[in-house]
Design a protein around this motif. Structure first.
Motif, PDB file in Angstrom:
ATOM      1  N   ILE A 260       0.873  -1.176   0.000  1.00  0.00           N
ATOM      2  CA  ILE A 260       0.000   0.000   0.000  1.00  0.00           C
ATOM      3  C   ILE A 260       0.909   1.224   0.000  1.00  0.00           C
ATOM      4  O   ILE A 260       1.815   1.331   0.841  1.00  0.00           O
ATOM      5  N   HIS A 261       0.680   2.151  -0.911  1.00  0.00           N
ATOM      6  CA  HIS A 261       1.584   3.291  -1.041  1.00  0.00           C
ATOM      7  C   HIS A 261       1.355   4.340   0.047  1.00  0.00           C
ATOM      8  O   HIS A 261       2.297   4.884   0.613  1.00  0.00           O
ATOM      9  N   ARG A 262       0.114   4.683   0.321  1.00  0.00           N
ATOM     10  CA  ARG A 262      -0.326   5.601   1.373  1.00  0.00           C
ATOM     11  C   ARG A 262      -0.140   7.086   1.063  1.00  0.00           C
ATOM     12  O   ARG A 262      -0.565   7.928   1.847  1.00  0.00           O
ATOM     13  N   ASP A 263       0.486   7.425  -0.054  1.00  0.00           N
ATOM     14  CA  ASP A 263       0.621   8.849  -0.396  1.00  0.00           C
ATOM     15  C   ASP A 263       0.531   9.040  -1.908  1.00  0.00           C
ATOM     16  O   ASP A 263       1.373   9.704  -2.522  1.00  0.00           O
ATOM     17  N   ILE A 264      -0.509   8.471  -2.493  1.00  0.00           N
ATOM     18  CA  ILE A 264      -0.707   8.582  -3.937  1.00  0.00           C
ATOM     19  C   ILE A 264      -1.212   9.982  -4.275  1.00  0.00           C
ATOM     20  O   ILE A 264      -2.166  10.477  -3.674  1.00  0.00           O
ATOM     21  N   LYS A 265      -0.553  10.603  -5.239  1.00  0.00           N
ATOM     22  CA  LYS A 265      -0.937  11.928  -5.725  1.00  0.00           C
ATOM     23  C   LYS A 265      -0.134  12.200  -6.993  1.00  0.00           C
ATOM     24  O   LYS A 265       0.895  11.546  -7.239  1.00  0.00           O
ATOM     25  N   PRO A 266      -0.568  13.139  -7.826  1.00  0.00           N
ATOM     26  CA  PRO A 266       0.166  13.421  -9.068  1.00  0.00           C
ATOM     27  C   PRO A 266       1.626  13.807  -8.833  1.00  0.00           C
ATOM     28  O   PRO A 266       2.486  13.510  -9.661  1.00  0.00           O
ATOM     29  N   GLU A 267       1.913  14.455  -7.702  1.00  0.00           N
ATOM     30  CA  GLU A 267       3.299  14.852  -7.414  1.00  0.00           C
ATOM     31  C   GLU A 267       4.210  13.654  -7.205  1.00  0.00           C
ATOM     32  O   GLU A 267       5.434  13.770  -7.327  1.00  0.00           O
ATOM     33  N   ASN A 268       3.639  12.497  -6.872  1.00  0.00           N
ATOM     34  CA  ASN A 268       4.435  11.286  -6.665  1.00  0.00           C
ATOM     35  C   ASN A 268       4.372  10.334  -7.858  1.00  0.00           C
ATOM     36  O   ASN A 268       4.742   9.162  -7.737  1.00  0.00           O
ATOM     37  N   MET A 269       3.924  10.840  -8.982  1.00  0.00           N
ATOM     38  CA  MET A 269       3.906  10.055 -10.218  1.00  0.00           C
ATOM     39  C   MET A 269       4.738  10.812 -11.249  1.00  0.00           C
ATOM     40  O   MET A 269       4.418  11.939 -11.611  1.00  0.00           O
ATOM     41  N   MET A 270       5.826  10.201 -11.687  1.00  0.00           N
ATOM     42  CA  MET A 270       6.723  10.862 -12.625  1.00  0.00           C
ATOM     43  C   MET A 270       6.338  10.534 -14.064  1.00  0.00           C
ATOM     44  O   MET A 270       5.975   9.399 -14.385  1.00  0.00           O
ATOM     45  N   VAL A 271       6.426  11.550 -14.911  1.00  0.00           N
ATOM     46  CA  VAL A 271       6.171  11.388 -16.340  1.00  0.00           C
ATOM     47  C   VAL A 271       7.520  11.241 -17.037  1.00  0.00           C
ATOM     48  O   VAL A 271       8.353  12.149 -16.996  1.00  0.00           O
ATOM     49  N   VAL A 272       7.727  10.098 -17.645  1.00  0.00           N
ATOM     50  CA  VAL A 272       8.978   9.810 -18.347  1.00  0.00           C
ATOM     51  C   VAL A 272       8.722   9.918 -19.843  1.00  0.00           C
ATOM     52  O   VAL A 272       7.911   9.175 -20.394  1.00  0.00           O
ATOM     53  N   GLN A 273       9.381  10.868 -20.478  1.00  0.00           N
ATOM     54  CA  GLN A 273       9.190  11.091 -21.908  1.00  0.00           C
ATOM     55  C   GLN A 273      10.053  10.123 -22.700  1.00  0.00           C
ATOM     56  O   GLN A 273      11.254   9.994 -22.448  1.00  0.00           O
ATOM     57  N   GLN A 274       9.443   9.429 -23.647  1.00  0.00           N
ATOM     58  CA  GLN A 274      10.166   8.502 -24.515  1.00  0.00           C
ATOM     59  C   GLN A 274       9.738   8.773 -25.947  1.00  0.00           C
ATOM     60  O   GLN A 274       8.690   8.301 -26.385  1.00  0.00           O
ATOM     61  N   ASP A 275      10.571   9.561 -26.654  1.00  0.00           N
ATOM     62  CA  ASP A 275      10.223  10.034 -27.994  1.00  0.00           C
ATOM     63  C   ASP A 275       8.903  10.799 -27.911  1.00  0.00           C
ATOM     64  O   ASP A 275       8.787  11.744 -27.158  1.00  0.00           O
ATOM     65  N   GLU A 276       7.889  10.370 -28.653  1.00  0.00           N
ATOM     66  CA  GLU A 276       6.604  11.066 -28.621  1.00  0.00           C
ATOM     67  C   GLU A 276       5.653  10.447 -27.601  1.00  0.00           C
ATOM     68  O   GLU A 276       4.519  10.909 -27.441  1.00  0.00           O
ATOM     69  N   ASN A 277       6.086   9.415 -26.919  1.00  0.00           N
ATOM     70  CA  ASN A 277       5.245   8.724 -25.955  1.00  0.00           C
ATOM     71  C   ASN A 277       5.678   9.061 -24.536  1.00  0.00           C
ATOM     72  O   ASN A 277       6.767   9.579 -24.302  1.00  0.00           O
ATOM     73  N   ILE A 278       4.810   8.746 -23.596  1.00  0.00           N
ATOM     74  CA  ILE A 278       5.155   8.943 -22.198  1.00  0.00           C
ATOM     75  C   ILE A 278       4.852   7.676 -21.414  1.00  0.00           C
ATOM     76  O   ILE A 278       4.044   6.841 -21.829  1.00  0.00           O
ATOM     77  N   ALA A 279       5.526   7.534 -20.291  1.00  0.00           N
ATOM     78  CA  ALA A 279       5.249   6.455 -19.351  1.00  0.00           C
ATOM     79  C   ALA A 279       5.177   7.068 -17.959  1.00  0.00           C
ATOM     80  O   ALA A 279       5.809   8.093 -17.687  1.00  0.00           O
TER      81      ALA A 279
END
Length: 397
Positions: A260-279
């Motif tokens: 259980i993560h207990r602190d889910i929020k957009p600030e704790n989710m990183m956007v990794v750019q891969q060419d034109e796609n994201i993960a």
């Protein structure tokens, strides 16, 4: 010093170029100071000037000079320290010898000779990424594997804690280590000793390069507000929808691992750019806890206020409290799809209207106040998966 060279290491480069970058920056600075001093040197200072020149020559000599180690990072920095110590000693002697050189501030002399400290003879600490309430996160180089990592150091020394805090600190560290290790993101852990001889926990983990989802969505919002091109708006719509789906998938993989993560929020989710796609990649494991440890945990109000489920702290953290935080996070994406720019798109395309309604249903289900009635992450994924937005392929890491 734990943050030695943090202003000079180009941490985004591979290990050896980063070290040479630090070397070049320092040697240039030392050379400029020495040149300023030697410009005023007269015959009485010849001996001091010659001795200083020897060290300067070593510093600004060719990279492949015989006495300069080029392959071993630790040996290179030890060699650099010897050079800088020599420069410092000569400049200090120079100042004592002739007060006429008082135009070289003493703080500059100290600044050019920081001590280098390797943590466990492995990690070279770089610049600060962020300073939190309980720890500081730095870039670091794992000199064994030539990998840039995230290096977290506790603010509070073990000697400054009472026994209760020590037990809690150790327990939290063990939980974080267990989660990082299970998902292949742990790079090392242990203790560092500061200048006062105090000991602090550290954890080195995989460095996720990118920006947090909160900032990414803000930029996306600006782009949407300025855009009137229907094809671009379609791409933005599908991108937002796929981000919501990826968000749920990323959370679920940790639930599948019984965490259980207990602190889910957009600030704790990183956007990794891969060419034109994201993960998307979840970060900040400091509050992560295994399901079997929940009932022994007393930190029931852990998390960020806006994202904490209404049953907390009276209840215990669970998969459904993570689900509530996920719903609050996805609500921002739903709000973006409510923008006037998308109304025409939804009005003339059942596909986009259906996608909007499914995301709305998902958010509503995740944010139900009664935990027994709240949908879990797998149910959210099932709702969203019935709409496929293929313009931007979904990528998972």
């Amino acid at each position: 010093m734990l943050t030695a060279y943090q202003h000079y290491i180009a941490i985004e480069h591979p290990t050896t170029p980063a070290i040479h970058y630090a070397y070049d920056q320092r040697s240039t600075h030392v050379h400029d100071l020495a040149a300023q001093a030697m410009a005023e040197m007269d015959q009485r200072r010849t001996n001091l000037g010659y001795g200083l020149g020897v060290f300067i020559g070593r510093l600004i000599g060719t990279r492949d000079a015989d006495d300069r180690p080029t392959n071993n990072p630790i040996a290179l920095f030890q060699w650099m320290n010897e050079c800088y110590s020599g420069v410092k000693n000569y400049l200090q002697s120079w100042l004592q010898y002739d007060e006429a050189l008082d135009d070289i501030p003493s703080e500059d002399i100290v600044d050019i000779t920081p001590e280098i400290e390797f943590v466990d003879k492995k990690f070279l600490i770089g610049k600060t990424i962020a300073i939190g309430g309980t720890a500081t996160l730095n870039y670091a180089i794992d000199t064994f594997n030539s990998e840039t990592v995230a290096f977290k150091i506790d603010h509070y020394a073990q000697e400054a804690m009472d026994e209760v805090l020590k037990v809690e600190s150790m327990r939290n560290q063990q939980r974080e280590i267990a989660a990082l290790k299970q998902f292949g993101r742990l790079r090392g852990y242990g203790m560092v000793t500061d200048e006062q001889g105090l000991h602090r926990h550290y954890i080195a983990s995989e460095l996720v390069q990118g920006e947090d989802l909160s900032k990414y969505l803000m930029k996306l919002e600006d782009a949407i507000r300025k855009n009137r091109n229907i094809n671009e708006l379609k791409k933005h719509f599908e991108q937002i929808f796929n981000i919501a789906l990826q968000f749920c998938h990323e959370i679920q993989q940790y639930h599948d691992g019984n965490f259980i993560h207990r602190d889910i929020k957009p600030e704790n989710m990183m956007v990794v750019q891969q060419d034109e796609n994201i993960a998307l990649k979840l970060v900040d494991f400091s509050g992560m806890i295994k399901v079997e440890d929940v009932f022994d945990d007393e930190d029931d109000d852990y998390g960020t206020t806006k994202y904490i489920a209404p049953e907390l702290p009276q209840a215990k953290h669970s998969f459904v409290t993570d689900a509530y935080a996920t719903g609050v996070s996805l609500h921002k994406m739903l709000e973006l799809l409510r923008f006037p720019q998308f109304k025409k798109l939804r009005k003339h395309s059942q596909f986009y209207e259906d996608a909007f309604q499914r995301l709305s249903k998902t958010v509503d289900g995740l944010m139900v106040a009664e935990p027994k009635m709240r949908i879990a992450i797998p149910a959210a994924i099932n709702i969203l998966n019935s709409v496929e937005c293929n313009s931007m392929p979904m990528m998972r890491v």
